[in-house]
Design a protein around this motif. Structure first.
Motif, PDB file in Angstrom:
ATOM      1  N   ARG A  39       0.829  -1.204   0.000  1.00 48.70           N
ATOM      2  CA  ARG A  39       0.000   0.000   0.000  1.00 48.70           C
ATOM      3  C   ARG A  39       0.866   1.257   0.000  1.00 48.70           C
ATOM      4  NH1 ARG A  39      -0.342   4.237   4.056  1.00 48.70           N
ATOM      5  NH2 ARG A  39      -2.045   5.555   3.325  1.00 48.70           N
ATOM      6  N   VAL A  43       0.964   4.058  -3.104  1.00 53.49           N
ATOM      7  CA  VAL A  43       0.629   5.464  -2.848  1.00 53.49           C
ATOM      8  C   VAL A  43       1.802   6.364  -3.238  1.00 53.49           C
ATOM      9  CG1 VAL A  43       0.164   7.152  -1.022  1.00 53.49           C
ATOM     10  CG2 VAL A  43      -1.084   4.984  -1.068  1.00 53.49           C
ATOM     11  N   ARG A  47       1.256   9.069  -6.252  1.00 51.95           N
ATOM     12  CA  ARG A  47       1.385  10.501  -5.997  1.00 51.95           C
ATOM     13  C   ARG A  47       2.564  11.097  -6.765  1.00 51.95           C
ATOM     14  NH1 ARG A  47      -0.339  11.281   0.420  1.00 51.95           N
ATOM     15  NH2 ARG A  47      -2.336  10.160   0.210  1.00 51.95           N
ATOM     16  N   VAL A 116      -5.897   0.559   0.637  1.00 52.57           N
ATOM     17  CA  VAL A 116      -5.758   2.005   0.838  1.00 52.57           C
ATOM     18  C   VAL A 116      -6.738   2.480   1.910  1.00 52.57           C
ATOM     19  CG1 VAL A 116      -6.133   4.266  -0.243  1.00 52.57           C
ATOM     20  CG2 VAL A 116      -4.832   2.505  -1.437  1.00 52.57           C
ATOM     21  N   ARG A 119      -5.446   1.329   5.144  1.00 57.72           N
ATOM     22  CA  ARG A 119      -4.084   1.831   5.346  1.00 57.72           C
ATOM     23  C   ARG A 119      -3.078   0.698   5.590  1.00 57.72           C
ATOM     24  NH1 ARG A 119      -4.798   7.149   5.205  1.00 57.72           N
ATOM     25  NH2 ARG A 119      -6.659   8.079   6.161  1.00 57.72           N
ATOM     26  N   ASP A 349      -6.545   6.058  -3.796  1.00 55.58           N
ATOM     27  CA  ASP A 349      -5.789   7.122  -3.136  1.00 55.58           C
ATOM     28  C   ASP A 349      -5.991   8.457  -3.850  1.00 55.58           C
ATOM     29  OD1 ASP A 349      -3.571   8.075  -1.260  1.00 55.58           O
ATOM     30  OD2 ASP A 349      -2.683   8.525  -3.222  1.00 55.58           O
ATOM     31  N   ASP A 353      -7.684  10.145  -0.758  1.00 57.41           N
ATOM     32  CA  ASP A 353      -6.660  10.627   0.176  1.00 57.41           C
ATOM     33  C   ASP A 353      -5.790  11.747  -0.380  1.00 57.41           C
ATOM     34  OD1 ASP A 353      -7.599   8.827   1.960  1.00 57.41           O
ATOM     35  OD2 ASP A 353      -5.995   7.368   1.702  1.00 57.41           O
ATOM     36  N   ARG A 354      -5.469  11.680  -1.660  1.00 58.71           N
ATOM     37  CA  ARG A 354      -4.568  12.692  -2.209  1.00 58.71           C
ATOM     38  C   ARG A 354      -5.166  14.106  -2.163  1.00 58.71           C
ATOM     39  NH1 ARG A 354      -3.264  14.866  -7.271  1.00 58.71           N
ATOM     40  NH2 ARG A 354      -1.092  15.515  -7.418  1.00 58.71           N
TER      41      ARG A 354
END
Length: 363
Positions: A39, A43, A47, A116, A119, A349, A353-354
């Motif tokens: 994970r 990520v 990103r 994700v 986590r 993500d 989350d991003r």
């Protein structure tokens, strides 16, 4: 490796369980100390691709370096053992039975999204739970229940339906044979992956201890293959040849404690990994109780764990089982599932989350 003395002493189930415990210990210690996590790697990669400088060299950071070194190490040893005739994985369940292409695609995407949300993948949750992370402990239990429901419970008809949409036929496809590269070609690809990992680890100043432990996680995979292969060759009863995965074993271990039955390699593997991670964290002073941050956080973790439970059973393995173990054996469906995990994780993500991470500095 002659196991006859141990078989006479402990019996075949006892030797299988002890072997699972030993392999789990190696995995748990190495995974806890290396912070190995698919994970985190996905990520970091996602990103980097979507960052202010898309596709810059920075997308291969320390987390990807650790994951890739584990991946390359597992591939090197697994392919080397076969190239030099020490073991033969053609009878391993991952290669001997029909592979589900649809299950690998759908399950891989589900698992990637779930890890994700939670986590961490199932293996990472097990390691974190051993260090005192109560979020990971509860999420791991939900993962095991969802995996059991998908394997033999109320979700099993749905899993079977999706898995049956598109299959490989009589058996799974060994990519080393299908591509005509053989196990020596697989070994060469593993060496290349490890070399690339070491280069980027050097670029990112990853410490030697972390690299050694990342290699230890990868080494645990062929160790499991070799042990179960050797035991199957010397056993009087048919025993499966298997590597490391936490989808089926987590469900089996949960059921073993609820309704004890004859133990096996999988029953030893999960407690072994937990114990190894606990001992490593205790030795380095990293034991710490942690809980949920609120109701919304709890819902997110548990939903992610449930997605991983069914996704792992559909995909034929978790981030370790399909993503490293199956890929090290060059099983086609494992590579497809691994790709699905990366796509599912990066997409989830990017959507959830991003944006929050980008907005955080403004507040």
């Amino acid at each position: 490796m002659d196991l006859s003395f141990l078989i006479d002493l402990l019996g075949e189930p006892g030797v299988a369980t002890a072997g699972g415990l030993a392999v789990g210990l190696v995995f748990g210690v190495a995974a806890q100390q290396s912070r190995f996590c698919l994970r985190a790697a996905t990520v970091e990669f996602g990103r980097g691709i979507l960052g202010p400088q898309p596709f810059s060299p920075a997308i291969v950071g320390p987390r990807i370096s650790v994951w890739l070194l584990t991946f390359g190490t597992a591939m090197v040893w697994t392919q080397a053992l076969q190239a030099f005739g020490i073991m033969d994985l053609r009878e391993a369940r991952m290669l001997a039975v029909p592979g589900s292409l649809s299950g690998a695609i759908v399950g891989g995407l589900m698992f990637g999204a779930g890890m994700v949300l939670a986590r961490g993948c199932s293996g990472r949750m097990l390691v974190l739970a051993a260090t005192g992370n109560l979020r990971a402990l509860l999420s791991g239990l939900v993962f095991a229940v969802a995996a059991q429901m998908s394997q033999r419970g109320i979700l099993s008809p749905l899993r079977a339906e999706i898995a049956g949409w598109w299959t490989t036929g009589g058996s799974n496809i060994d990519l080393t044979a299908w591509l005509g590269i053989g196990h020596r070609g697989g070994l060469a690809l593993g060496i290349l992956a490890a070399a690339v990992a070491l280069y980027f680890a050097w670029r990112n100043a990853v410490g030697l201890r972390v690299l050694v432990m990342a290699s230890g996680v990868g080494f645990a995979i062929p160790l499991a293959w070799l042990f179960t292969y050797t035991l199957a060759q010397q056993s009087f009863t048919p025993l499966p040849i298997e590597g490391i995965t936490f989808s089926g074993p987590s469900a089996a271990t949960l059921m073993f404690f609820l309704q004890p039955h004859e133990a096996n390699f999988a029953i030893g593997l999960v407690p072994g990994a937990f114990l190894g991670a606990f001992l490593a964290a205790a030795f380095t002073g990293e034991l710490e109780l942690q809980g949920f941050e609120g109701g919304a956080s709890m819902r997110r973790y548990l939903f992610g764990a449930a997605l991983m439970g069914m996704g792992g059973m559909l995909a034929g393995g978790c981030a370790i089982g399909a993503g490293v173990t199956g890929s090290s054996a060059f099983a086609l469906t494992a590579w497809i599932a691994l790709t699905g995990m990366w796509v599912g994780a990066i997409t989830t993500d990017a959507l959830l989350d991003r944006p929050a991470a980008l907005a955080a500095p403004a507040h």
